[in-house]
Design a protein around this motif. Structure first.
Motif, PDB file in Angstrom:
ATOM      1  N   GLN A 122       0.860  -1.198   0.000  1.00  0.00           N
ATOM      2  CA  GLN A 122       0.000   0.000   0.000  1.00  0.00           C
ATOM      3  C   GLN A 122       0.890   1.240   0.000  1.00  0.00           C
ATOM      4  OE1 GLN A 122      -2.369   0.365   3.511  1.00  0.00           O
ATOM      5  NE2 GLN A 122      -3.687   1.932   2.642  1.00  0.00           N
ATOM      6  N   ASP A 123       0.583   2.173  -0.895  1.00  0.00           N
ATOM      7  CA  ASP A 123       1.364   3.418  -0.980  1.00  0.00           C
ATOM      8  C   ASP A 123       0.973   4.324   0.193  1.00  0.00           C
ATOM      9  OD1 ASP A 123       2.653   5.720  -1.570  1.00  0.00           O
ATOM     10  OD2 ASP A 123       1.889   5.927  -3.622  1.00  0.00           O
ATOM     11  N   VAL A 124       1.917   4.550   1.146  1.00  0.00           N
ATOM     12  CA  VAL A 124       1.607   5.398   2.320  1.00  0.00           C
ATOM     13  C   VAL A 124       2.443   6.673   2.287  1.00  0.00           C
ATOM     14  CG1 VAL A 124       0.774   3.550   3.815  1.00  0.00           C
ATOM     15  CG2 VAL A 124       3.228   4.024   3.724  1.00  0.00           C
ATOM     16  N   THR A 125       2.869   7.054   1.079  1.00  0.00           N
ATOM     17  CA  THR A 125       3.730   8.242   0.951  1.00  0.00           C
ATOM     18  C   THR A 125       3.044   9.486   1.520  1.00  0.00           C
ATOM     19  OG1 THR A 125       4.593   7.264  -1.047  1.00  0.00           O
ATOM     20  CG2 THR A 125       5.098   9.581  -0.694  1.00  0.00           C
ATOM     21  N   GLU A 126       1.760   9.688   1.154  1.00  0.00           N
ATOM     22  CA  GLU A 126       1.052  10.894   1.615  1.00  0.00           C
ATOM     23  C   GLU A 126       0.912  10.893   3.125  1.00  0.00           C
ATOM     24  OE1 GLU A 126      -2.590  11.590  -0.425  1.00  0.00           O
ATOM     25  OE2 GLU A 126      -1.581  11.833  -2.337  1.00  0.00           O
ATOM     26  N   LEU A 127       0.616   9.692   3.659  1.00  0.00           N
ATOM     27  CA  LEU A 127       0.482   9.555   5.112  1.00  0.00           C
ATOM     28  C   LEU A 127       1.797   9.928   5.794  1.00  0.00           C
ATOM     29  CD1 LEU A 127      -2.109   8.237   6.379  1.00  0.00           C
ATOM     30  CD2 LEU A 127      -0.630   6.313   6.947  1.00  0.00           C
ATOM     31  N   HIS A 128       2.887   9.432   5.178  1.00  0.00           N
ATOM     32  CA  HIS A 128       4.219   9.687   5.701  1.00  0.00           C
ATOM     33  C   HIS A 128       4.543  11.176   5.658  1.00  0.00           C
ATOM     34  CE1 HIS A 128       8.196   8.208   6.756  1.00  0.00           C
ATOM     35  NE2 HIS A 128       7.569   7.055   6.931  1.00  0.00           N
ATOM     36  N   GLN A 129       4.223  11.792   4.504  1.00  0.00           N
ATOM     37  CA  GLN A 129       4.497  13.229   4.351  1.00  0.00           C
ATOM     38  C   GLN A 129       3.703  14.022   5.372  1.00  0.00           C
ATOM     39  OE1 GLN A 129       3.599  13.670   0.242  1.00  0.00           O
ATOM     40  NE2 GLN A 129       5.730  13.435  -0.420  1.00  0.00           N
ATOM     41  N   ALA A 130       2.416  13.608   5.572  1.00  0.00           N
ATOM     42  CA  ALA A 130       1.572  14.320   6.539  1.00  0.00           C
ATOM     43  C   ALA A 130       2.165  14.182   7.943  1.00  0.00           C
ATOM     44  CB  ALA A 130       0.157  13.754   6.506  1.00  0.00           C
ATOM     45  N   ARG A 131       2.693  12.968   8.246  1.00  0.00           N
ATOM     46  CA  ARG A 131       3.291  12.760   9.570  1.00  0.00           C
ATOM     47  C   ARG A 131       4.560  13.601   9.725  1.00  0.00           C
ATOM     48  NH1 ARG A 131       4.722   6.832  10.917  1.00  0.00           N
ATOM     49  NH2 ARG A 131       6.751   7.599  10.257  1.00  0.00           N
ATOM     50  N   ASP A 132       5.390  13.644   8.648  1.00  0.00           N
ATOM     51  CA  ASP A 132       6.615  14.474   8.673  1.00  0.00           C
ATOM     52  C   ASP A 132       6.254  15.933   8.886  1.00  0.00           C
ATOM     53  OD1 ASP A 132       8.173  12.341   8.334  1.00  0.00           O
ATOM     54  OD2 ASP A 132       8.764  12.754   6.261  1.00  0.00           O
ATOM     55  N   GLU A 133       5.216  16.364   8.153  1.00  0.00           N
ATOM     56  CA  GLU A 133       4.767  17.753   8.235  1.00  0.00           C
ATOM     57  C   GLU A 133       4.335  18.076   9.667  1.00  0.00           C
ATOM     58  OE1 GLU A 133       4.240  21.422   6.842  1.00  0.00           O
ATOM     59  OE2 GLU A 133       5.060  19.747   5.695  1.00  0.00           O
ATOM     60  N   LEU A 134       3.579  17.135  10.247  1.00  0.00           N
ATOM     61  CA  LEU A 134       3.079  17.307  11.609  1.00  0.00           C
ATOM     62  C   LEU A 134       4.244  17.388  12.600  1.00  0.00           C
ATOM     63  CD1 LEU A 134       0.094  17.259  12.630  1.00  0.00           C
ATOM     64  CD2 LEU A 134       0.622  15.019  13.575  1.00  0.00           C
ATOM     65  N   GLU A 135       5.232  16.512  12.364  1.00  0.00           N
ATOM     66  CA  GLU A 135       6.390  16.498  13.250  1.00  0.00           C
ATOM     67  C   GLU A 135       7.162  17.807  13.157  1.00  0.00           C
ATOM     68  OE1 GLU A 135       9.828  13.287  13.663  1.00  0.00           O
ATOM     69  OE2 GLU A 135       7.783  12.536  13.717  1.00  0.00           O
TER      70      GLU A 135
END
Ligand SMILES: Nc1nc2c(ncn2[C@@H]2O[C@H](COP(=O)(O)OP(=O)(O)OP(=O)(O)O)[C@@H](O)[C@H]2O)c(=O)[nH]1
Length: 321
Positions: A122-135
């Motif tokens: 499953q492509d979770v790139t956007e989820l990852h980017q959102a988490r990075d952004e949040l961090e």
């Protein structure tokens, strides 16, 4: 049991990437089949190829390591990976994938041997980017809070310093630096209460400079001010640490002598007269009063003042009462 056509439908319409990997005897892993979602990601020409043939070397090596581990453990594995791959135009893309691989056994001769790996990614790139952004956002917030806290601490420190200065200004006489009248009266009240509570003696000295008007009149107001400062300094230096000196007004000073009876107070008065004359070049008159049962600070100070006037009348000789 699900019929083959249903499995094919699932394979064709499943929205995440599905793939079947063949475990080769020579240590390679070949992409045997890919569902349409997977084909959309990497292109049809990858089918039937070993991974290094269509993936960047580092990505192929990382995936191989996972596959080898899965084969060795002979158990399903779930992991998140950062992978680079080439899209259908041959451009390198980067993404984060959440992958599940399941070992399959299709060999009649050895039912324990892993012959294939079935995978869903499953492509979770956007989820990852959102988490990075949040961090990143959180770190920024933390930095801002830290900065604000430091600013606040600095402001508090300044405020404490200022409060200290204000308190000093509120309790000190501007010219001589000894306590002002309001504060020496507050301290006087406190000392009376202490003397009653502990049954200790308390005496006060009322002091007035002799012929001070003449200093002002002949040498000027500035010289008068300087003389007042000299007198305050010499009085202070002649007193014990817990004696309290305040300017009562004009050229008058009030001194509190905690734990001093009348005899002690007379000795102190004489010492002050002598030392002020020597150090400041000015003679003073002193009135002495010692605390009685029915005294208030006013009555005690008034009695010392009467003694001072009497001393003045007797040509600046100190008188006790
Ligand atoms: N330079 C200066 N003079 C002050 C200050 N406060 C009061 N004085 C002066 O102190 C003098 C006080 O005079 P008095 O106590 O009345 O008289 P004296 O000359 O000391 O005479 P005796 O007290 O009788 O010895 C006055 O001239 C006031 O103007 C001050 O802050 N600075």
């Amino acid at each position: 049991m699900m019929g083959h056509s249903l499995i094919r439908e699932l394979w064709n319409h499943f929205p995440e990437n599905m793939f079947l990997i063949r475990v080769e005897e020579d240590g390679h892993f070949t992409l045997e089949a890919a569902n349409p979602a997977q084909v959309d990601t990497i292109g049809r020409e990858c089918l039937g190829q070993p991974l290094p043939a269509f993936l960047p070397a580092a990505t192929a090596e990382a995936i191989y390591a996972r596959y080898r581990e899965c084969v060795a453990r002979n158990k399903p594995m779930r992991y998140q990976e950062h992978a680079a791959f080439f899209d259908e135009h041959g451009n390198e893309q980067n993404g984060y994938w959440l992958t599940l691989i399941v070992p399959l056994h299709n060999a009649d001769d050895d039912p324990q041997r892993v012959t294939h790996l079935f995978g869903i990614s499953q492509d979770v790139t956007e989820l990852h980017q959102a988490r990075d952004e949040l961090e990143r956002h959180n770190q920024e917030l933390e930095a801002r809070v830290e900065q604000r806290t430091a600013e606040l601490q600095h402001a508090n420190h300044e405020l404490r310093l200022l409060n200290g200065q204000l308190e000093e200004m509120a309790t000190r006489d501007f010219l001589t630096g000894c306590y002002n009248r309001r504060h020496i009266e507050t301290l006087g009240q406190r000392e009376i209460e202490r003397a009653w509570r502990y049954g200790t003696p308390l005496s006060v000295l009322m002091i007035d400079l002799d012929a001070f008007k003449q200093v002002n009149d002949t040498q000027g107001h500035g010289a008068g001010d300087a003389a007042l400062k000299r007198v305050a300094a010499s009085l202070q230096s002649a007193l014990r640490a817990n004696d309290l000196l305040g300017r009562f007004g004009g050229d008058e000073f009030l001194i509190l002598l905690p734990e001093s009876g009348n005899e002690d107070a007379c000795a102190t008065a004489e010492r002050l007269e002598r030392q002020t004359h020597e150090l400041a070049g000015i003679s003073i008159s002193v009135g002495i009063a010692t605390l009685r049962r029915d005294d208030s600070l006013e009555s005690l100070a008034a009695r010392a003042d009467q003694q001072l006037l009497a001393a003045k009348r007797k040509s600046h000789r100190n008188v006790s009462g």
